[in-house]
Design an enzyme around this catalytic site. Structure first.
Site, PDB file in Angstrom:
ATOM      1  N   ARG A 141      -5.054 -37.353 -13.565  1.00 28.33           N
ATOM      2  CA  ARG A 141      -5.766 -36.299 -14.291  1.00 28.33           C
ATOM      3  C   ARG A 141      -5.447 -36.403 -15.787  1.00 28.33           C
ATOM      4  NH1 ARG A 141      -2.440 -30.956 -14.838  1.00 28.33           N
ATOM      5  NH2 ARG A 141      -0.360 -31.813 -14.670  1.00 28.33           N
ATOM      6  N   LEU A 181      -0.298 -35.500  -2.440  1.00 26.68           N
ATOM      7  CA  LEU A 181       1.039 -35.207  -2.983  1.00 26.68           C
ATOM      8  C   LEU A 181       0.958 -34.400  -4.278  1.00 26.68           C
ATOM      9  CD1 LEU A 181       2.753 -38.715  -2.584  1.00 26.68           C
ATOM     10  CD2 LEU A 181       2.303 -36.982  -0.858  1.00 26.68           C
ATOM     11  N   LYS A 223       2.327 -23.448  -0.544  1.00 28.00           N
ATOM     12  CA  LYS A 223       2.509 -24.555   0.403  1.00 28.00           C
ATOM     13  C   LYS A 223       2.193 -24.111   1.842  1.00 28.00           C
ATOM     14  CE  LYS A 223       3.717 -28.304  -1.847  1.00 28.00           C
ATOM     15  NZ  LYS A 223       2.927 -29.529  -1.804  1.00 28.00           N
ATOM     16  N   SER A 228       6.372 -28.433   2.710  1.00 31.85           N
ATOM     17  CA  SER A 228       7.731 -28.350   2.158  1.00 31.85           C
ATOM     18  C   SER A 228       8.632 -27.430   2.961  1.00 31.85           C
ATOM     19  CB  SER A 228       7.640 -27.810   0.727  1.00 31.85           C
ATOM     20  OG  SER A 228       8.906 -27.390   0.280  1.00 31.85           O
ATOM     21  N   SER A 259       5.154 -28.568  -8.510  1.00 32.58           N
ATOM     22  CA  SER A 259       6.188 -28.713  -7.487  1.00 32.58           C
ATOM     23  C   SER A 259       7.534 -28.114  -7.878  1.00 32.58           C
ATOM     24  CB  SER A 259       6.374 -30.199  -7.148  1.00 32.58           C
ATOM     25  OG  SER A 259       7.112 -30.835  -8.164  1.00 32.58           O
ATOM     26  N   GLU A 295      10.500 -25.463   1.668  1.00 31.47           N
ATOM     27  CA  GLU A 295      10.463 -24.166   0.976  1.00 31.47           C
ATOM     28  C   GLU A 295       9.676 -23.127   1.777  1.00 31.47           C
ATOM     29  OE1 GLU A 295      11.335 -22.581  -2.256  1.00 31.47           O
ATOM     30  OE2 GLU A 295      12.980 -23.937  -1.855  1.00 31.47           O
ATOM     31  N   TYR A 324       5.420 -20.737  -5.027  1.00 32.02           N
ATOM     32  CA  TYR A 324       5.266 -22.133  -4.595  1.00 32.02           C
ATOM     33  C   TYR A 324       5.299 -22.228  -3.063  1.00 32.02           C
ATOM     34  CZ  TYR A 324       6.752 -26.931  -3.477  1.00 32.02           C
ATOM     35  OH  TYR A 324       6.866 -28.182  -2.920  1.00 32.02           O
TER      36      TYR A 324
HETATM   37  P1  NAP Z   1       6.355 -34.414  -8.690  1.00 32.67           P
HETATM   38  O1  NAP Z   1       7.220 -35.559  -9.110  1.00 32.67           O
HETATM   39  O2  NAP Z   1       6.516 -33.107  -9.386  1.00 32.67           O
HETATM   40  O3  NAP Z   1       4.831 -34.873  -8.819  1.00 32.67           O
HETATM   41  C1  NAP Z   1       3.787 -33.949  -8.777  1.00 32.67           C
HETATM   42  C2  NAP Z   1       2.486 -34.685  -8.976  1.00 32.67           C
HETATM   43  O4  NAP Z   1       1.411 -33.738  -8.910  1.00 32.67           O
HETATM   44  C3  NAP Z   1       2.365 -35.416 -10.322  1.00 32.67           C
HETATM   45  O5  NAP Z   1       1.861 -36.702 -10.095  1.00 32.67           O
HETATM   46  C4  NAP Z   1       1.331 -34.579 -11.082  1.00 32.67           C
HETATM   47  O6  NAP Z   1       0.520 -35.369 -11.929  1.00 32.67           O
HETATM   48  C5  NAP Z   1       0.466 -34.081  -9.928  1.00 32.67           C
HETATM   49  N1  NAP Z   1      -0.356 -32.932 -10.299  1.00 32.67           N
HETATM   50  C6  NAP Z   1       0.034 -31.788 -10.898  1.00 32.67           C
HETATM   51  N2  NAP Z   1      -1.029 -30.992 -11.125  1.00 32.67           N
HETATM   52  C7  NAP Z   1      -2.122 -31.656 -10.652  1.00 32.67           C
HETATM   53  C8  NAP Z   1      -3.503 -31.373 -10.620  1.00 32.67           C
HETATM   54  N3  NAP Z   1      -4.007 -30.237 -11.117  1.00 32.67           N
HETATM   55  N4  NAP Z   1      -4.330 -32.289 -10.075  1.00 32.67           N
HETATM   56  C9  NAP Z   1      -3.857 -33.450  -9.579  1.00 32.67           C
HETATM   57  N5  NAP Z   1      -2.565 -33.780  -9.601  1.00 32.67           N
HETATM   58  C10 NAP Z   1      -1.685 -32.894 -10.132  1.00 32.67           C
HETATM   59  O7  NAP Z   1       6.530 -34.120  -7.135  1.00 32.67           O
HETATM   60  P2  NAP Z   1       7.222 -35.027  -5.984  1.00 32.67           P
HETATM   61  O8  NAP Z   1       8.656 -34.715  -5.943  1.00 32.67           O
HETATM   62  O9  NAP Z   1       6.763 -36.420  -6.102  1.00 32.67           O
HETATM   63  O10 NAP Z   1       6.595 -34.350  -4.681  1.00 32.67           O
HETATM   64  C11 NAP Z   1       5.346 -34.784  -4.153  1.00 32.67           C
HETATM   65  C12 NAP Z   1       4.754 -33.686  -3.291  1.00 32.67           C
HETATM   66  O11 NAP Z   1       5.647 -33.363  -2.237  1.00 32.67           O
HETATM   67  C13 NAP Z   1       4.492 -32.371  -4.019  1.00 32.67           C
HETATM   68  O12 NAP Z   1       3.346 -31.799  -3.438  1.00 32.67           O
HETATM   69  C14 NAP Z   1       5.711 -31.527  -3.691  1.00 32.67           C
HETATM   70  O13 NAP Z   1       5.395 -30.156  -3.773  1.00 32.67           O
HETATM   71  C15 NAP Z   1       5.968 -31.978  -2.278  1.00 32.67           C
HETATM   72  N6  NAP Z   1       7.365 -31.906  -1.821  1.00 32.67           N
HETATM   73  C16 NAP Z   1       8.349 -32.490  -2.545  1.00 32.67           C
HETATM   74  C17 NAP Z   1       9.652 -32.462  -2.065  1.00 32.67           C
HETATM   75  C18 NAP Z   1      10.775 -33.117  -2.836  1.00 32.67           C
HETATM   76  O14 NAP Z   1      11.933 -32.837  -2.525  1.00 32.67           O
HETATM   77  N7  NAP Z   1      10.488 -34.016  -3.772  1.00 32.67           N
HETATM   78  C19 NAP Z   1       9.936 -31.843  -0.842  1.00 32.67           C
HETATM   79  C20 NAP Z   1       8.897 -31.262  -0.119  1.00 32.67           C
HETATM   80  C21 NAP Z   1       7.596 -31.313  -0.606  1.00 32.67           C
HETATM   81  P3  NAP Z   1       0.530 -35.300 -13.539  1.00 32.67           P
HETATM   82  O15 NAP Z   1       1.165 -36.561 -14.007  1.00 32.67           O
HETATM   83  O16 NAP Z   1      -0.936 -35.272 -13.835  1.00 32.67           O
HETATM   84  O17 NAP Z   1       1.260 -34.070 -13.946  1.00 32.67           O
HETATM   85  O1  G4F Z   2      16.341 -29.024  -7.303  1.00 33.18           O
HETATM   86  P1  G4F Z   2      15.680 -27.706  -7.159  1.00 33.18           P
HETATM   87  O2  G4F Z   2      14.950 -27.187  -8.324  1.00 33.18           O
HETATM   88  O3  G4F Z   2      14.771 -27.837  -5.866  1.00 33.18           O
HETATM   89  P2  G4F Z   2      14.105 -26.765  -4.861  1.00 33.18           P
HETATM   90  O4  G4F Z   2      13.902 -25.464  -5.499  1.00 33.18           O
HETATM   91  O5  G4F Z   2      14.905 -26.787  -3.607  1.00 33.18           O
HETATM   92  O6  G4F Z   2      12.669 -27.424  -4.620  1.00 33.18           O
HETATM   93  C1  G4F Z   2      12.509 -28.822  -4.396  1.00 33.18           C
HETATM   94  O7  G4F Z   2      12.579 -29.071  -3.009  1.00 33.18           O
HETATM   95  C2  G4F Z   2      11.543 -28.457  -2.227  1.00 33.18           C
HETATM   96  C3  G4F Z   2      11.800 -28.828  -0.772  1.00 33.18           C
HETATM   97  O8  G4F Z   2      12.697 -27.914  -0.204  1.00 33.18           O
HETATM   98  C4  G4F Z   2      10.202 -28.968  -2.716  1.00 33.18           C
HETATM   99  F1  G4F Z   2       9.204 -28.444  -1.967  1.00 33.18           F
HETATM  100  C5  G4F Z   2      10.011 -28.606  -4.173  1.00 33.18           C
HETATM  101  O9  G4F Z   2       8.783 -29.145  -4.648  1.00 33.18           O
HETATM  102  C6  G4F Z   2      11.155 -29.226  -4.989  1.00 33.18           C
HETATM  103  O10 G4F Z   2      11.026 -30.622  -4.946  1.00 33.18           O
HETATM  104  O11 G4F Z   2      16.761 -26.600  -6.751  1.00 33.18           O
HETATM  105  C7  G4F Z   2      17.646 -26.749  -5.655  1.00 33.18           C
HETATM  106  C8  G4F Z   2      18.677 -25.629  -5.661  1.00 33.18           C
HETATM  107  C9  G4F Z   2      18.073 -24.222  -5.780  1.00 33.18           C
HETATM  108  O12 G4F Z   2      18.681 -23.379  -4.843  1.00 33.18           O
HETATM  109  C10 G4F Z   2      18.435 -23.769  -7.176  1.00 33.18           C
HETATM  110  O13 G4F Z   2      18.612 -22.365  -7.320  1.00 33.18           O
HETATM  111  O14 G4F Z   2      19.520 -25.798  -6.808  1.00 33.18           O
HETATM  112  C11 G4F Z   2      19.753 -24.516  -7.366  1.00 33.18           C
HETATM  113  N1  G4F Z   2      20.117 -24.678  -8.772  1.00 33.18           N
HETATM  114  C12 G4F Z   2      21.290 -24.266  -9.339  1.00 33.18           C
HETATM  115  N2  G4F Z   2      21.277 -24.517 -10.647  1.00 33.18           N
HETATM  116  C13 G4F Z   2      19.346 -25.207  -9.744  1.00 33.18           C
HETATM  117  C14 G4F Z   2      20.087 -25.109 -10.927  1.00 33.18           C
HETATM  118  N3  G4F Z   2      18.110 -25.760  -9.709  1.00 33.18           N
HETATM  119  C15 G4F Z   2      17.600 -26.235 -10.866  1.00 33.18           C
HETATM  120  N4  G4F Z   2      16.375 -26.818 -10.856  1.00 33.18           N
HETATM  121  N5  G4F Z   2      18.276 -26.136 -12.059  1.00 33.18           N
HETATM  122  C16 G4F Z   2      19.522 -25.571 -12.147  1.00 33.18           C
HETATM  123  O15 G4F Z   2      20.112 -25.482 -13.224  1.00 33.18           O
END
Ligand code: NAP
Ligand code: G4F
Length: 335
Positions: free
Chosen positions: A35, A80, A156, A128, A84, A130, A152
């Site tokens: 995008r 994906l 989801k 997720s 997020s 979450e 969020y």
């Molecule tokens: P990420 O690094 O934050 O990537 C998010 C992606 O979404 C980016 O490529 C971003 O593209 C795109 N995006 C944002 N707004 C958009 C829009 N309006 N239209 C199209 N694309 C858009 O996330 P990730 O960690 O790779 O996670 C991938 C997916 O898995 C997400 O849906 C997240 O919620 C889900 N998830 C992640 C985790 C985790 O621990 N990583 C766990 C459970 C679920 P731009 O470059 O354009 O911003």
């Molecule tokens: O790394 P976080 O920001 O991840 P969170 O909120 O668990 O979400 C990630 O995982 C989800 C899957 O369960 C995805 F769906 C979502 O898209 C994302 O990838 O925070 C993890 C934990 C939280 O409990 C937060 O309160 O870390 C705690 N935390 C403590 N200090 C912090 C901080 N988180 C962030 N980001 N920054 C801090 O300074």
């Protein structure tokens, strides 16, 4: 035989890059939805994965998704793309609902409109852990009820139920992977693991003196992103469309994460970490821990990287990045 074609939304994100790498290695023709007029993350992706083809589109724009599906004619769509970062979902709740929630509806509709009721396109939704939020049981399985704690998580849950509904209403091969936290050196700097690994690297190199963090007691089930994208592909390669929980089955606190990361650099975390109340969330998810038995028995999937190894890998990668003069805030370098 013609190569299978995959379309990935969110290709510029952490998971998008690992999934594209994995599917290319499996012989797929990989397309990414990108995008924006001049998205800097696209050049980062290009440097890493020159073989990925790009189609313009936005999850906010129904017409663009229809055009992308029509142009690519994918065998598989991996949705994906999302807002997020959980804290952002309180600041921009409506945008989160539109992208992370309604975006799923728009993508499913694009598939239905282009390929009709008897669509053979397989659809993966990035659900997720979450959604479990204030957990009703531990560990969490595919049957654990949802109680999301952020806009969020709510968005989801909508995408999750909608994917299930399109499977039941139209017979689509549409599945959700309920993925627990997964991390890597490509993780966004706003998430806690990468914030900590970058913080440790900056302190070790004399570029910072402290690291401010929020809730140290929250517990997460942290695995390696490279493992989790294999699970996405396995779900779309299965005989039957089903949802799966994907995680390690172990849980650590943010405090334990901090201890491990500072320890990996030979530092004592208590000398540098400052607990900052302003970084706490309006509603916290206290404990996540997966039961990945279904994925293990039905897909043969398992997480391979232990927590300590993952954190050391991230700290070492950030030490290298900063030593080489890379700037994580500029999206310039990606290992
Ligand atoms: P990420 O690094 O934050 O990537 C998010 C992606 O979404 C980016 O490529 C971003 O593209 C795109 N995006 C944002 N707004 C958009 C829009 N309006 N239209 C199209 N694309 C858009 O996330 P990730 O960690 O790779 O996670 C991938 C997916 O898995 C997400 O849906 C997240 O919620 C889900 N998830 C992640 C985790 C985790 O621990 N990583 C766990 C459970 C679920 P731009 O470059 O354009 O911003
Ligand atoms: O790394 P976080 O920001 O991840 P969170 O909120 O668990 O979400 C990630 O995982 C989800 C899957 O369960 C995805 F769906 C979502 O898209 C994302 O990838 O925070 C993890 C934990 C939280 O409990 C937060 O309160 O870390 C705690 N935390 C403590 N200090 C912090 C901080 N988180 C962030 N980001 N920054 C801090 O300074």
């Amino acid at each position: 035989m013609l190569a299978k074609r995959a379309l990935i939304t969110g290709i510029t994100g952490q998971d998008g890059s690992y999934l594209a790498e994995h599917l290319l290695s499996e012989g797929y023709e990989v397309w990414g939805l990108v995008r924006g007029q001049a998205n800097p993350r696209v050049s980062r992706l290009r440097r890493l994965l020159g073989d990925v083809r790009l189609a313009r589109g936005d999850l906010l724009d129904q017409g663009s998704l229809i055009s992308a599906v029509e142009r690519v004619r994918p065998d598989e769509v991996y949705n994906l793309g999302a807002i997020s970062f959980v804290p952002m979902s309180w600041e921009q709740a409506e945008l989160t609902a539109e992208v992370t929630g309604m975006g799923v509806l728009r993508m499913l509709e694009a598939i239905r409109v282009i390929s009709g009721a008897s669509s053979t396109i397989r659809f993966y939704q990035a659900s997720s852990s979450e959604m479990f939020g204030q957990v009703r049981e531990t560990p969490q399985t595919e049957r654990t009820p949802f109680h999301p704690r952020s806009p969020y998580g709510v968005a989801k849950a909508y995408g999750h139920f909608l994917t299930q509904n399109y499977r039941e209403s139209y017979g689509m091969f549409a599945v959700s992977g309920i993925l627990f936290n997964h991390e890597s050196p490509r993780r966004g700097a706003e998430f806690v693991t990468r914030k900590v690994s970058l913080g440790v690297a900056r302190i070790k190199l004399g570029l910072a003196a402290e690291l401010r963090l929020g809730n140290l007691e929250a517990r997460r089930d942290w695995g390696f992103a490279g493992d989790y994208v294999r699970a996405m592909h396995l779900m779309l390669s299965a005989d039957k469309p089903e949802d799966y929980v994907i995680g390690t089955g172990r849980t650590q606190s943010v405090r334990e994460l901090v201890e491990a990361a500072f320890g990996a650099a030979g530092l004592n975390w208590q000398d540098y970490v400052i607990a900052d109340q302003s970084l706490h969330r309006p509603a916290e998810v206290d404990l996540l821990c997966a039961d990945p038995k279904k994925a293990r028995t039905q897909l043969g999937w398992e997480a391979t990287m232990p927590f300590e190894e993952l954190i050391s890998l991230m700290v070492e990668s950030d030490l290298r990045l900063l030593t080489d003069g890379g700037d994580p805030d500029q999206d310039s370098s990606w290992p």
